[in-house]
Design a protein around this motif. Structure first.
Motif, short mmCIF file in Angstrom:
data_model
loop_
_atom_site.label_atom_id
_atom_site.label_comp_id
_atom_site.label_asym_id
_atom_site.label_seq_id
_atom_site.Cartn_x
_atom_site.Cartn_y
_atom_site.Cartn_z
N ILE A 185 0.83 -1.21 0.00
CA ILE A 185 0.00 0.00 0.00
C ILE A 185 0.86 1.26 0.00
CG2 ILE A 185 -1.80 1.25 1.25
CD1 ILE A 185 -2.53 -1.43 2.57
N ALA A 186 0.54 2.21 -0.84
CA ALA A 186 1.18 3.53 -0.84
C ALA A 186 0.09 4.58 -0.74
CB ALA A 186 2.01 3.73 -2.09
N ILE A 187 0.09 5.36 0.30
CA ILE A 187 -0.96 6.36 0.55
C ILE A 187 -0.32 7.74 0.66
CG2 ILE A 187 -2.80 7.08 2.10
CD1 ILE A 187 -3.03 4.19 3.02
N GLY A 188 -0.75 8.71 -0.11
CA GLY A 188 -0.20 10.05 -0.06
C GLY A 188 -0.13 10.68 -1.43
N LYS A 192 3.79 5.25 -5.38
CA LYS A 192 3.72 4.09 -6.27
C LYS A 192 3.67 2.84 -5.41
CE LYS A 192 6.39 6.17 -10.06
NZ LYS A 192 7.59 6.04 -10.92
N ALA A 193 2.84 1.92 -5.77
CA ALA A 193 2.78 0.63 -5.10
C ALA A 193 2.99 -0.45 -6.15
CB ALA A 193 1.43 0.44 -4.40
N ASN A 194 4.12 -1.17 -6.04
CA ASN A 194 4.48 -2.21 -7.01
C ASN A 194 4.57 -3.56 -6.32
OD1 ASN A 194 4.91 -0.37 -9.26
ND2 ASN A 194 6.74 0.31 -8.16
N MET A 195 3.82 -4.53 -6.82
CA MET A 195 3.84 -5.88 -6.26
C MET A 195 3.99 -6.90 -7.40
SD MET A 195 0.90 -7.92 -4.08
CE MET A 195 1.03 -6.95 -2.59
N GLY A 196 5.06 -7.69 -7.34
CA GLY A 196 5.29 -8.70 -8.36
C GLY A 196 5.38 -8.12 -9.75
N SER A 197 6.02 -6.96 -9.87
CA SER A 197 6.08 -6.24 -11.14
C SER A 197 7.51 -5.90 -11.53
CB SER A 197 5.26 -4.95 -11.06
OG SER A 197 3.89 -5.22 -10.84
N THR A 198 7.69 -5.63 -12.82
CA THR A 198 8.95 -5.12 -13.35
C THR A 198 8.70 -3.73 -13.92
OG1 THR A 198 9.78 -7.34 -13.89
CG2 THR A 198 10.79 -5.48 -15.03
N ASN A 199 9.45 -2.75 -13.42
CA ASN A 199 9.27 -1.37 -13.83
C ASN A 199 10.59 -0.80 -14.34
OD1 ASN A 199 6.44 -1.16 -12.65
ND2 ASN A 199 7.62 -1.68 -10.84
N ILE A 200 10.61 -0.38 -15.59
CA ILE A 200 11.82 0.14 -16.21
C ILE A 200 11.53 1.52 -16.80
CG2 ILE A 200 13.56 -0.25 -18.00
CD1 ILE A 200 12.94 -3.25 -17.76
#
Length: 381
Positions: A185-188, A192-200
């Protein structure tokens, strides 16, 4: 001035946490940690809390960088301004690595929380920024019954994810994560909230990008302004990729929600923007009994979809998604809800575009002004 570490055996082995700055290591860098029932807390200004973590900054490593961590029943918390909380993660910044980067983490029943301003909470993740790597990047994380939360302004919450920004990678990027019963969880603001992901983002890669994630009974939520919630997804922006992009995700009984302004909720999807890809783009997702919801202004809800905008693709684009008993909802202004679809906007593709989607007993809803709801479709604009 960089410190030189010359190793006759070619291996630097540590147990616990490892932080390396402005160093020159000629050999493998290995951190093996086993943490049980422990609390690691930093409260105040500009604090960092690290548990079972390997951090490299402004260094040169000629050899593999390996973090093997086993964290059980532990809490890793940073509260204050500019804090970071890292648990079972590998973090590399401003460094030159000539060798593979491997993060193998097993996190069970653990909470990793960063509360305050400009905080980051990383659990079972690999984070690389402004670095050059000649070797594969592999994140293998097993996260069970864990909460990874970042609350405040400009926070990030990463669980079982690989995040690369402003870097040059010559090798495959592989994220293999198994996340069960976990909340990310990201609140504000700008979270960013990343779970089981690939971000480039803003990177150059010569090698395949593979995201293989299994997410079960997990909640991935971003609430606020300009937030993103990514679960079992591959997201590439402003990058040059010379190799196949493959997203293989198995998402069951999970909720992926982004609520606020300019939010995005991506579940089992591949999203490419402002990038050049020389290779096939393949999204293979199996989503069952899951909810993917974006509520607010300018939001997007993508489930089992491939979305490409303002890019140049030299290779086939294939979306093979299986969606059963799932809800994909976008409510608000200028929202989009895509389920089992291929959406292409302002993009040049030299190769076949194939959408093979199996959608059963699912709801795909867009409510508001200027919204689109696409299910099992190919949309080219």
């Amino acid at each position: 001035m960089k410190k030189t570490v010359a190793l006759a055996t070619g291996i630097l082995l540590l147990v616990g946490n490892m932080a390396l700055a402005e160093s020159d290591v000629k050999g493998a860098l290995i951190n093996q940690s086993e943490v049980k029932g422990a609390a690691n807390i930093a409260i105040g200004k500009d604090n960092k809390a690290s548990m079972g973590t390997l951090a490299v900054k402004d260094s040169a490593i000629k050899g593999a960088v390996i973090n093997q961590s086993n964290v059980k029943g532990a809490a890793n918390i940073a509260v204050g301004e500019g804090n970071e909380a890292n648990m079972g993660s590998t973090t590399i910044a401003g460094s030159d690595i000539k060798g593979a980067v491997i993060n193998q983490s097993d996190v069970k029943g653990a909470a990793n929380i960063a509360i305050g301003k400009d905080n980051k909470a990383n659990m079972g993740s690999t984070n690389i920024s402004n670095s050059a790597l000649k070797g594969a990047v592999i994140n293998q994380s097993n996260v069970k019954g864990a909460a990874n939360i970042a609350i405040g302004q400009g926070n990030e919450a990463n669980m079982g994810s690989t995040n690369i920004s402003g870097s040059d990678i010559k090798g495959a990027v592989i994220n293999q994560s198994d996340v069960q019963g976990a909340a990310n969880i990201a609140i504000g603001k700008d979270n960013k909230a990343n779970m089981g992901s690939t971000n480039i983002s803003d990177s150059a890669l010569k090698g395949a990008v593979i995201n293989q994630s299994a997410v079960k009974g997990a909640a991935n939520i971003a609430i606020g302004e300009g937030n993103e919630a990514n679960m079992g997804s591959t997201n590439i922006s402003g990058s040059d990729v010379k190799g196949a992009v493959i997203n293989q995700s198995d998402v069951k009984g999970a909720a992926n929600i982004a609520i606020g302004k300019d939010n995005k909720a991506n579940m089992g999807s591949t999203n490419i923007s402002d990038s050049s890809v020389k290779g096939a783009v393949i999204n293979q997702s199996d989503v069952k009994g899951a909810a993917n919801i974006a509520i607010g202004q300018g939001n997007e809800a993508n489930m089992g979809s491939t979305n490409i905008s303002d890019s140049d693709i030299k290779g086939a684009v294939i979306n093979q998604s299986k969606v059963k008993g799932a809800a994909n909802i976008a409510i608000g202004k200028d929202n989009k809800a895509n389920m089992g679809s291929v959406v292409i906007d302002n993009t040049n593709i030299k190769g076949a575009v194939i959408n093979q989607s199996d959608v059963q007993g699912a709801a795909n809803i867009a409510i508001g002004q200027g919204n689109s709801a696409n299910m099992g479709s190919v949309v080219a604009e």
